[in-house]
Design a protein around this motif. Structure first.
Motif, PDB file in Angstrom:
ATOM      1  N   VAL A 164      -3.710   1.637  -3.149  1.00 13.39           N
ATOM      2  CA  VAL A 164      -3.922   1.433  -1.716  1.00 13.39           C
ATOM      3  C   VAL A 164      -4.837   0.233  -1.493  1.00 13.39           C
ATOM      4  O   VAL A 164      -5.627  -0.128  -2.361  1.00 13.39           O
ATOM      5  CB  VAL A 164      -4.539   2.685  -1.044  1.00 13.39           C
ATOM      6  CG1 VAL A 164      -3.595   3.879  -1.139  1.00 13.39           C
ATOM      7  CG2 VAL A 164      -5.886   3.043  -1.638  1.00 13.39           C
ATOM      8  N   ASP A 220       0.869  -1.176   0.000  1.00  8.78           N
ATOM      9  CA  ASP A 220       0.000   0.000   0.000  1.00  8.78           C
ATOM     10  C   ASP A 220       0.910   1.231   0.000  1.00  8.78           C
ATOM     11  O   ASP A 220       1.815   1.343   0.830  1.00  8.78           O
ATOM     12  CB  ASP A 220      -0.868  -0.052   1.260  1.00  8.78           C
ATOM     13  CG  ASP A 220      -1.861   1.071   1.392  1.00  8.78           C
ATOM     14  OD1 ASP A 220      -1.441   2.251   1.325  1.00  8.78           O
ATOM     15  OD2 ASP A 220      -3.035   0.789   1.628  1.00  8.78           O
ATOM     16  N   THR A 242      -7.580   1.134   3.436  1.00 11.25           N
ATOM     17  CA  THR A 242      -7.003   2.478   3.355  1.00 11.25           C
ATOM     18  C   THR A 242      -7.938   3.386   2.569  1.00 11.25           C
ATOM     19  O   THR A 242      -8.199   4.526   2.958  1.00 11.25           O
ATOM     20  CB  THR A 242      -5.612   2.441   2.681  1.00 11.25           C
ATOM     21  OG1 THR A 242      -4.784   1.509   3.375  1.00 11.25           O
ATOM     22  CG2 THR A 242      -4.953   3.805   2.663  1.00 11.25           C
ATOM     23  N   THR A 299       0.268   3.215   3.556  1.00 12.02           N
ATOM     24  CA  THR A 299       0.484   2.559   4.851  1.00 12.02           C
ATOM     25  C   THR A 299       1.727   1.689   4.883  1.00 12.02           C
ATOM     26  O   THR A 299       2.248   1.404   5.956  1.00 12.02           O
ATOM     27  CB  THR A 299      -0.714   1.655   5.220  1.00 12.02           C
ATOM     28  OG1 THR A 299      -0.778   0.557   4.306  1.00 12.02           O
ATOM     29  CG2 THR A 299      -2.010   2.437   5.217  1.00 12.02           C
ATOM     30  N   TRP A 328       0.880   7.910   8.052  1.00 13.45           N
ATOM     31  CA  TRP A 328       1.152   7.269   6.774  1.00 13.45           C
ATOM     32  C   TRP A 328       2.274   8.004   6.042  1.00 13.45           C
ATOM     33  O   TRP A 328       2.590   9.158   6.332  1.00 13.45           O
ATOM     34  CB  TRP A 328      -0.082   7.280   5.890  1.00 13.45           C
ATOM     35  CG  TRP A 328      -1.241   6.470   6.390  1.00 13.45           C
ATOM     36  CD1 TRP A 328      -1.235   5.514   7.364  1.00 13.45           C
ATOM     37  CD2 TRP A 328      -2.588   6.557   5.922  1.00 13.45           C
ATOM     38  NE1 TRP A 328      -2.489   4.988   7.527  1.00 13.45           N
ATOM     39  CE2 TRP A 328      -3.353   5.610   6.651  1.00 13.45           C
ATOM     40  CE3 TRP A 328      -3.231   7.330   4.973  1.00 13.45           C
ATOM     41  CZ2 TRP A 328      -4.707   5.427   6.438  1.00 13.45           C
ATOM     42  CZ3 TRP A 328      -4.586   7.143   4.765  1.00 13.45           C
ATOM     43  CH2 TRP A 328      -5.309   6.192   5.488  1.00 13.45           C
TER      44      TRP A 328
END
Length: 124
Positions: free
Chosen positions: A78, A42, A82, A45, A106
């Motif tokens: 993502v 991602d 998210t 994240t 993040w």
């Protein structure tokens, strides 16, 4: 009169075709971005990417900035969770997303690349 035009069958068909076009475009953008940048996590994240359910998130909201809808640099890959958080926070542009990244802890590595892409494209 405007309402009758907006609610007409012809207008509905056009809206449905446009919606379908955007869905196909987003699937292609997702595949292309993952492949081009070899994305395995991602982009916000850092959590392992669940490719099948991951999403192409438009940094500048597609409804507000329709002319950027097909730009690969106007999005991040993502995970679905998210994307739900981003959507729930009504994120519209890169500044809203940057603030959310601060709040959530993040990554913001994407931000400078995004500004550079906007400048290259001549977008304000």
């Amino acid at each position: 009169m405007g309402k009758s035009v907006r609610d007409s069958e012809c207008a509905e068909v056009i809206r449905l075709k446009y919606s379908e076009h955007i869905m196909v475009l987003k699937r292609e953008l997702k595949r292309t971005r993952i492949k081009e940048f070899n994305i395995i996590s991602d982009e916000l994240t850092g959590i392992k990417l669940m490719v099948a359910t991951s999403e192409f998130h438009h940094i500048r909201r597609q409804s507000v900035y329709p002319y950027l809808v097909n730009m690969i640099w106007n999005g991040l890959i993502v995970n679905k969770e998210t994307h739900k958080i981003i959507t729930a926070n009504n994120i519209n542009d890169e500044y809203d997303l940057r603030d959310l990244c601060d709040e959530m802890g993040w990554s913001k590595r994407w931000f400078s690349d995004y500004e550079e892409a906007l400048n290259k494209a001549g977008v304000q």
